[in-house]
Enzyme design. Structure first.
Site, PDB file in Angstrom:
ATOM      1  N   ARG A   1       0.828  -1.215   0.000  1.00 18.17           N
ATOM      2  CA  ARG A   1       0.000   0.000   0.000  1.00 18.17           C
ATOM      3  C   ARG A   1       0.860   1.260   0.000  1.00 18.17           C
ATOM      4  O   ARG A   1       0.582   2.216  -0.722  1.00 18.17           O
ATOM      5  CB  ARG A   1      -0.929   0.034   1.213  1.00 18.17           C
TER       6      ARG A   1
ATOM      7  N   ASN B   1      -6.163  -2.398   2.321  1.00 21.11           N
ATOM      8  CA  ASN B   1      -6.175  -3.845   2.402  1.00 21.11           C
ATOM      9  C   ASN B   1      -7.613  -4.330   2.475  1.00 21.11           C
ATOM     10  O   ASN B   1      -8.476  -3.642   3.017  1.00 21.11           O
ATOM     11  CB  ASN B   1      -5.427  -4.331   3.648  1.00 21.11           C
TER      12      ASN B   1
END
Length: 94
Positions: free
Chosen positions: A18, A36
């Site tokens: 990320r 996520n």
């Protein structure tokens, strides 16, 4: 400006995916978010010009070094996410 939504499948959680995607998006001038998913995937909404989106989606198929990307699925953005974004954020897991 276009908006694309992607889901990245593979070993993409716990490897800095990320943060690396956010850094690459900022470098390319892409706005949006990444988070996520409870199923172990990573989901992102990307907003920018065609060239920047193409480059970022190509990057997402590799990801950072520790990641192992099995597949990237492109989807139309869901209606609740269809709005202009300013900057690129990391959202909480869903």
């Amino acid at each position: 400006m276009r908006t694309r939504q992607i889901r990245v499948i593979g070993r993409v959680q716990g490897v800095g995916y990320r943060y690396a995607l956010r850094d690459e998006a900022v470098r390319l001038g892409v706005a949006g978010w990444v988070r996520n998913r409870a199923d172990g995937s990573v989901e992102a909404l990307l907003q920018g010009d065609d060239n920047a989106l193409t480059q970022l989606i190509a990057w997402s198929r590799r990801g950072p070094r520790p990641a192992k990307v099995d597949s990237v699925h492109e989807e139309a953005p869901r209606a609740e996410h269809e709005r202009p974004y300013d900057g690129f954020e990391i959202w909480p897991c869903t």
